[in-house]
Scaffold this active site. Structure first.
Site, PDB file in Angstrom:
ATOM      1  N   CYS A  78       0.836  -1.192   0.000  1.00 56.84           N
ATOM      2  CA  CYS A  78       0.000   0.000   0.000  1.00 56.84           C
ATOM      3  C   CYS A  78       0.879   1.253   0.000  1.00 56.84           C
ATOM      4  O   CYS A  78       1.989   1.256   0.515  1.00 56.84           O
ATOM      5  CB  CYS A  78      -0.960  -0.007   1.187  1.00 56.84           C
ATOM      6  SG  CYS A  78      -0.146  -0.155   2.781  1.00 56.84           S
ATOM      7  N   HIS A  87       9.499  -1.804  -0.041  1.00 56.98           N
ATOM      8  CA  HIS A  87       9.842  -2.872  -0.970  1.00 56.98           C
ATOM      9  C   HIS A  87      10.779  -2.347  -2.060  1.00 56.98           C
ATOM     10  O   HIS A  87      11.779  -2.982  -2.409  1.00 56.98           O
ATOM     11  CB  HIS A  87       8.572  -3.454  -1.591  1.00 56.98           C
ATOM     12  CG  HIS A  87       8.818  -4.395  -2.723  1.00 56.98           C
ATOM     13  ND1 HIS A  87       9.071  -5.738  -2.517  1.00 56.98           N
ATOM     14  CD2 HIS A  87       8.846  -4.209  -4.061  1.00 56.98           C
ATOM     15  CE1 HIS A  87       9.254  -6.329  -3.701  1.00 56.98           C
ATOM     16  NE2 HIS A  87       9.131  -5.419  -4.648  1.00 56.98           N
ATOM     17  N   CYS A 109      12.501   9.018  -9.177  1.00 53.64           N
ATOM     18  CA  CYS A 109      11.980  10.366  -9.425  1.00 53.64           C
ATOM     19  C   CYS A 109      11.042  10.808  -8.310  1.00 53.64           C
ATOM     20  O   CYS A 109      10.771  12.000  -8.155  1.00 53.64           O
ATOM     21  CB  CYS A 109      11.179  10.398 -10.725  1.00 53.64           C
ATOM     22  SG  CYS A 109      12.110  10.021 -12.205  1.00 53.64           S
ATOM     23  N   CYS A 179     -33.970  36.032 -46.799  1.00 54.29           N
ATOM     24  CA  CYS A 179     -34.214  35.516 -45.458  1.00 54.29           C
ATOM     25  C   CYS A 179     -34.339  33.999 -45.466  1.00 54.29           C
ATOM     26  O   CYS A 179     -34.006  33.334 -44.489  1.00 54.29           O
ATOM     27  CB  CYS A 179     -35.460  36.145 -44.842  1.00 54.29           C
ATOM     28  SG  CYS A 179     -36.873  36.194 -45.954  1.00 54.29           S
ATOM     29  N   HIS A 476     -42.002  36.438 -44.963  1.00 54.53           N
ATOM     30  CA  HIS A 476     -40.678  36.608 -44.376  1.00 54.53           C
ATOM     31  C   HIS A 476     -40.334  35.360 -43.573  1.00 54.53           C
ATOM     32  O   HIS A 476     -41.166  34.820 -42.859  1.00 54.53           O
ATOM     33  CB  HIS A 476     -40.707  37.851 -43.476  1.00 54.53           C
ATOM     34  CG  HIS A 476     -39.410  38.131 -42.812  1.00 54.53           C
ATOM     35  ND1 HIS A 476     -38.219  38.261 -43.484  1.00 54.53           N
ATOM     36  CD2 HIS A 476     -39.095  38.308 -41.495  1.00 54.53           C
ATOM     37  CE1 HIS A 476     -37.250  38.501 -42.628  1.00 54.53           C
ATOM     38  NE2 HIS A 476     -37.741  38.543 -41.420  1.00 54.53           N
TER      39      HIS A 476
END
Lengths: 522, 172
Positions: A78, A87, A109, A179, A476
């Site tokens: 864990c 480990h 790192c 239109c 229109h």
């Protein structure tokens, strides 16, 4: 080597590391479900199954606490209690994988690293697991490539589309009673899939001249998302459509519906450069099986079944369509009277003012069996003679965008008029009752189960409405378009204003644009 | 926390409550961890800055007031827009571009007539040609379905055909 990776992985990337890594991902990361563990048993990987069940920290027995698996040996530790760190130090095993999200941690790192090759393997295993679990493809957010990142860094001006911003809205100047064109442009620029196609620059032009309508369309989207507040002047668009669709000369061009079909046709023809290539790298240029963006979005299949009244043999044809033209009550063609409140009329939640026609009524009429009469006998292949028959239309394949055209303009020999009958249309539409498959199950005696309602494939949402005000002689066109899921706007040439859903649903309706609600990856 | 088998039936309500709280907090923690990984990766891979936007674009909010459009502009201020005709390269007022283009491309009923006359070398009727010019101006305003009704007395019998000019050609 990617900048986010680290040099320490090089020690790991030897021998059969890829396969080892795959196994780790398969057993311990992405196959954490009992399902896949059971499958492993069936496949005979008994050894690994035992291990899979033993996903606990080797030191403290915890099964949570950010469990990590060592990449070099079989060890789980864990993270929280630093057992995996111990480990790593003891055995000099510097890499471990987080069992929850699959990230690789480098102990030298002291950070999670992102190695391209390892991530590739992780992604593949994740996809496999999703497939096994029946999830299929999942949506993953876009990630820029290195080159794209560079470009983005050099171009910091960026627009974020929030719910309350005007990006994507723009007025259009009327070029002299154009239109009808402006409304179609508003509908097309607010078709989500079309917008995404053009904004992600997917059109690769193969036309030599400057007269590609698809390029102009692409330019139009740039104009709409430019952030300019002044209305756009679509003179180039008008020029291109007229030069490519000469039949629009004269009065026909006044019809918005006619313009839509002509525009889609020209766009479809000009999309040749974007056709999908088949496995041999050859272009699938079959005109009947085009895969351009226009066909992908707008083309549906209409099934026509002609049934011989004598032998009951059925002759079926399927024709492609870009729109559905619906007859209205009050026209010279008789409208089949339908009882209000019949099945399906409440499915779509249309406002059913007593006696008013709904879009569903029109669709039911469109898909009803029609007796063709003794004067229109069909040559029956089964009977080998002319017989009376019935004809029925149903939807074989639904397009992603369904356009309904209410036939309000009557141009018969004796009269020319506009039918102003109010037709109520819903915000959400379920096309299931009109599908060819539904008809088949009805004919087989299986009446609509409740399962049909759960079928999301046929559900559509309204996203644009084109209206015509006035008479046949002088009128229109205006349109309503939807943005950000629940915001509606009225587009009256250069003037864009906010509209309510009520404004939209109360309008007369001439062209109705619906978009499929759920899209599956292929 | 060590994993152990627990029989559900042996638990009373408070224990169940505690268990479900544990599960919930585990899920929340896992979700937070996922988010952390996303941000971590974005920063490390160098694309975290993509979320930044320039200040200018954050000012375009939708306006919903009478007399104003969504950009907060007054209606009808766009009167003097012009554009360049792609066909003849002349500068045309935007609101009159469509009728101009119709003639320019030779697509309208009148422009076809003129073109045909020129092509067939029919120059006998100078008078009617000047009449034609007047008609063109009238046409500019009559861009609607109704136009043909007003012109019925001047034109031939089939107002719906865009190929009216053809029958005219046959006449002479």
């Amino acid at each position: 080597m990617s900048p986010a990776g680290c040099s320490h992985v090089n020690g790991y990337k030897v021998d059969n590391w890829k396969q080892n890594l795959r196994v780790i991902y398969q057993c311990f990361v992405w196959s954490g479900t009992a399902e896949t563990r059971r499958r492993k048993v069936l496949q005979g990987d008994a050894g690994w199954t035992e291990l899979a069940k033993s996903c606990i920290c080797h030191m403290c027995g915890a099964h949570l606490n950010r469990l990590h698996s060592c990449l070099y040996c079989v060890f789980f530790g864990c993270f929280t209690k630093k057992h995996i760190h111990e480990h790593a130090k003891n055995k000099r095993h510097n890499l471990a994988v987080d069992l929850l999200y699959g990230g690789i941690y480098c102990f030298v790192c002291q950070d999670y690293i992102y190695d391209k090759d390892m991530e590739q393997i992780a992604k593949e295993e994740q996809r496999k697991a999703w497939k096994l679990q029946g999830i299929g493809e999942k949506y993953t957010t876009w990630e820029p490539t290195k080159r794209e990142l560079e470009l983005l860094r050099h171009n910091p001006k960026r627009r974020k589309i929030t719910t309350n911003c005007t990006i994507g809205l723009r007025g259009l100047i009327n070029l002299g009673n154009t239109c009808f064109m402006n409304c179609i442009v508003q509908a097309l620029t607010h078709t989500p899939l079309l917008r995404d196609f053009f904004l992600s620059d997917r059109h690769k032009c193969e036309m030599q001249s400057n007269s590609c309508l698809v390029c102009e369309m692409s330019q139009l989207f740039q104009e709409f998302y430019s952030g300019h507040r002044s209305p756009h002047i679509p003179f180039r668009l008008l020029h291109l459509v007229w030069t490519h669709a000469r039949h629009l000369a004269g009065y026909e061009q006044q019809d918005a519906h006619e313009f839509l079909i002509a525009a889609l046709d020209v766009l479809h023809r000009h999309c040749k450069g974007d056709t999908i290539r088949d496995d041999n790298g050859k272009k699938t240029n079959n005109p009947n099986h085009c895969n351009c963006i226009i066909d992908q979005i707008f083309t549906g299949g209409l099934q026509s079944d002609v049934t011989c009244q004598v032998c009951h043999g059925v002759s079926t044809t399927i024709d492609p369509f870009w729109d559905i033209s619906l007859d209205l009550p009050g026209s010279s063609t008789p409208f089949w009277p339908l009882s209000p409140g019949g099945d399906g009329s409440t499915v779509n939640g249309e406002s059913h003012l007593s006696g008013s026609t709904t879009l569903t009524d029109c669709l039911r009429r469109f898909t009803r069996p029609e007796h063709l009469g003794s004067s229109a006998k069909i040559k029956c292949g089964g009977c080998h003679s002319y017989q009376e028959s019935t004809k029925q239309l149903t939807m074989k394949k639904l397009p992603i965008v369904a356009c309904f055209h209410l036939k309000r303009f009557e141009h018969s020999a004796k009269l020319r008029r506009k039918i102003t009958t109010y037709v109520s249309f819903p915000l959400e539409l379920d096309m299931t009752p009109f599908m060819a498959s539904s008809k088949e199950s009805r004919m087989n005696g299986q009446y609509q189960q409740s399962v049909e309602v759960l079928n999301n494939d046929n559900k559509y949402s309204l996203f644009a409405v084109v209206n015509h005000q006035g008479t046949l002689e002088s009128g229109h066109y205006t349109s309503f378009i939807r943005q950000h899921k629940d915001q509606w706007f009225k587009c009256d040439d250069a003037i864009i204003t906010k509209a309510s859903i009520k404004d939209v649903l109360d309008s007369e309706g001439y062209l109705l644009f619906y978009h499929k609600q759920f899209l599956e990856y292929e | 926390m060590k994993m152990e088998e627990v029989s559900m039936s042996s638990l009373d309500n408070s224990k169940l409550e505690a268990l479900s709280q544990d599960i919930l907090s585990d899920l929340v923690e896992d979700a937070c961890l996922g988010l952390c990984f996303e941000v971590h990766r974005a920063v490390k891979q160098g694309y975290f800055f993509l979320d930044d936007t320039d200040q200018e674009s954050m000012r375009d909010f939708i306006v919903d007031q009478p007399g104003l459009d969504v950009f907060g502009q007054v209606f009808n201020q766009w009167k003097n827009k012009e554009c360049v005709c792609p066909n003849c390269s002349r500068s045309i007022a935007a609101s009159r571009f469509a009728p101009h283009l119709e003639k320019c491309l030779g697509m309208g009923r009148n422009s076809s007539r003129i073109a045909n006359r020129i092509v067939t070398g029919n120059n006998t009727n100078n008078k009617s040609e000047s009449d034609q010019e007047d008609n063109d101006d009238v046409n500019d305003n009559d861009w609607s379905y109704g136009a043909e009704k007003k012109k019925k007395r001047k034109s031939d019998k089939n107002p719906n055909s865009p190929r009216r000019s053809k029958s005219f050609k046959h006449k002479s």
